[in-house]
Design a protein around this motif. Structure first.
Motif, PDB file in Angstrom:
ATOM      1  N   UNK A   1       0.846  -1.173   0.000  1.00 26.05           N
ATOM      2  CA  UNK A   1       0.000   0.000   0.000  1.00 26.05           C
ATOM      3  C   UNK A   1       0.898   1.245   0.000  1.00 26.05           C
ATOM      4  N   UNK A   2       0.552   2.224  -0.802  1.00 25.45           N
ATOM      5  CA  UNK A   2       1.382   3.428  -0.892  1.00 25.45           C
ATOM      6  C   UNK A   2       1.081   4.385   0.263  1.00 25.45           C
ATOM      7  N   UNK A   3       2.024   5.279   0.519  1.00 29.67           N
ATOM      8  CA  UNK A   3       1.910   6.203   1.646  1.00 29.67           C
ATOM      9  C   UNK A   3       0.688   7.106   1.544  1.00 29.67           C
ATOM     10  N   UNK A   4       0.359   7.536   0.338  1.00 28.53           N
ATOM     11  CA  UNK A   4      -0.810   8.400   0.162  1.00 28.53           C
ATOM     12  C   UNK A   4      -2.079   7.730   0.665  1.00 28.53           C
ATOM     13  N   UNK A   5      -2.243   6.459   0.344  1.00 31.34           N
ATOM     14  CA  UNK A   5      -3.419   5.703   0.791  1.00 31.34           C
ATOM     15  C   UNK A   5      -3.405   5.561   2.307  1.00 31.34           C
ATOM     16  N   UNK A   6      -2.244   5.263   2.869  1.00 30.17           N
ATOM     17  CA  UNK A   6      -2.133   5.107   4.322  1.00 30.17           C
ATOM     18  C   UNK A   6      -2.477   6.414   5.019  1.00 30.17           C
ATOM     19  N   UNK A   7      -1.917   7.528   4.534  1.00 30.27           N
ATOM     20  CA  UNK A   7      -2.207   8.821   5.156  1.00 30.27           C
ATOM     21  C   UNK A   7      -3.687   9.172   5.000  1.00 30.27           C
ATOM     22  N   UNK A   8      -4.284   8.808   3.882  1.00 25.44           N
ATOM     23  CA  UNK A   8      -5.712   9.050   3.698  1.00 25.44           C
ATOM     24  C   UNK A   8      -6.530   8.237   4.706  1.00 25.44           C
ATOM     25  N   UNK A   9      -6.161   6.985   4.900  1.00 20.10           N
ATOM     26  CA  UNK A   9      -6.869   6.149   5.870  1.00 20.10           C
ATOM     27  C   UNK A   9      -6.777   6.730   7.278  1.00 20.10           C
ATOM     28  N   UNK A  10      -5.589   7.184   7.649  1.00 20.70           N
ATOM     29  CA  UNK A  10      -5.354   7.664   9.009  1.00 20.70           C
ATOM     30  C   UNK A  10      -5.760   9.121   9.215  1.00 20.70           C
ATOM     31  N   UNK A  11      -6.129   9.806   8.143  1.00 17.10           N
ATOM     32  CA  UNK A  11      -6.478  11.219   8.267  1.00 17.10           C
ATOM     33  C   UNK A  11      -7.814  11.427   8.974  1.00 17.10           C
ATOM     34  N   UNK A  12      -8.633  10.394   9.043  1.00 15.81           N
ATOM     35  CA  UNK A  12      -9.942  10.534   9.662  1.00 15.81           C
ATOM     36  C   UNK A  12      -9.915   9.952  11.076  1.00 15.81           C
ATOM     37  N   UNK A  13     -10.363  10.749  12.037  1.00 18.82           N
ATOM     38  CA  UNK A  13     -10.311  10.293  13.431  1.00 18.82           C
ATOM     39  C   UNK A  13     -11.205   9.084  13.674  1.00 18.82           C
ATOM     40  N   UNK A  14     -12.316   8.939  12.987  1.00 17.49           N
ATOM     41  CA  UNK A  14     -13.172   7.769  13.203  1.00 17.49           C
ATOM     42  C   UNK A  14     -12.470   6.481  12.781  1.00 17.49           C
ATOM     43  N   UNK A  15     -11.725   6.539  11.688  1.00 18.36           N
ATOM     44  CA  UNK A  15     -10.980   5.332  11.280  1.00 18.36           C
ATOM     45  C   UNK A  15      -9.875   5.021  12.289  1.00 18.36           C
ATOM     46  N   UNK A  16      -9.226   6.061  12.823  1.00 21.53           N
ATOM     47  CA  UNK A  16      -8.217   5.814  13.866  1.00 21.53           C
ATOM     48  C   UNK A  16      -8.881   5.235  15.107  1.00 21.53           C
ATOM     49  N   UNK A  17     -10.068   5.719  15.466  1.00 21.34           N
ATOM     50  CA  UNK A  17     -10.782   5.183  16.621  1.00 21.34           C
ATOM     51  C   UNK A  17     -11.164   3.716  16.398  1.00 21.34           C
ATOM     52  N   UNK A  18     -11.559   3.372  15.182  1.00 23.22           N
ATOM     53  CA  UNK A  18     -11.880   1.975  14.852  1.00 23.22           C
ATOM     54  C   UNK A  18     -10.655   1.093  15.076  1.00 23.22           C
ATOM     55  N   UNK A  19      -9.536   1.523  14.549  1.00 21.77           N
ATOM     56  CA  UNK A  19      -8.296   0.748  14.699  1.00 21.77           C
ATOM     57  C   UNK A  19      -7.923   0.644  16.174  1.00 21.77           C
ATOM     58  N   UNK A  20      -8.041   1.749  16.904  1.00 21.48           N
ATOM     59  CA  UNK A  20      -7.714   1.754  18.327  1.00 21.48           C
ATOM     60  C   UNK A  20      -8.589   0.754  19.083  1.00 21.48           C
TER      61      UNK A  20
END
Length: 170
Positions: A1-20
């Motif tokens: 996976x490229x960095x742009x996609x990773x940063x896009x995934x992590x840019x949203x706090x709800x997705x970070x909360x899901x992962x957490x």
């Protein structure tokens, strides 16, 4: 996976909360349970204080947007009701150097520490730093001890600030 996609995934706090939450639970979780915790964190409330409208808004957002995005990128397995982290989610850790708002970034801290060490060591070489009370070896030991102590604090703080390792997401 490229960095742009990773940063896009992590840019949203709800997705970070899901992962957490999924990392913290370390098991497949139900969408309703996940939505409650994400809503509580987002609204800074206890789960019991949430209204049904608040739960539903987060539930819908997770179900329609965030979980399909994470599933499509292979970070979670989402089957409409159950969410489970995949092994690919571990790849995100390297991008999650969380720095609290009242803290100095570690890179800047080490740069400052290196500048101080350079001044001390340069002063020793040029015989500008007094060595009567503290020997050159003592000054050198102090500089190394500062780096070792700083590195230990850095490691401990980073472990405390990882997603999934504490009750509330950092």
């Amino acid at each position: 996976m490229d960095q742009g996609t990773i940063f896009d995934l992590l840019s949203n706090h709800r997705r970070r909360y899901v992962i957490h939450y999924c990392k913290r639970e370390d098991r497949p979780v139900e969408l309703g349970e996940l939505a409650e915790h994400v809503a509580a964190w987002e609204l800074d409330k206890e789960v019991a204080e949430l209204t049904s409208a608040e739960r539903k808004r987060i539930y819908t957002s997770l179900q329609q947007t965030h979980l399909p995005t994470l599933d499509r990128e292979g970070m979670v397995r989402f089957d409409d009701r159950t969410i489970e982290l995949t092994e690919n989610a571990a790849d995100l850790e390297i991008y999650l150097d969380i720095v609290p708002g009242d803290s100095v970034p570690w890179g800047l801290y080490y740069l400052g520490l290196s500048a101080i060490a350079t001044v001390v060591m340069g002063g020793l070489w040029l015989e500008l730093v007094p060595t009567e009370t503290v020997s050159a070896l003592g000054w050198s030991t102090l500089v190394v001890a500062l780096f070792v102590g700083s590195a230990l604090v850095h490691v401990v703080q980073n472990r405390r600030m990882r997603l999934g390792d504490v009750e509330r997401p950092p």
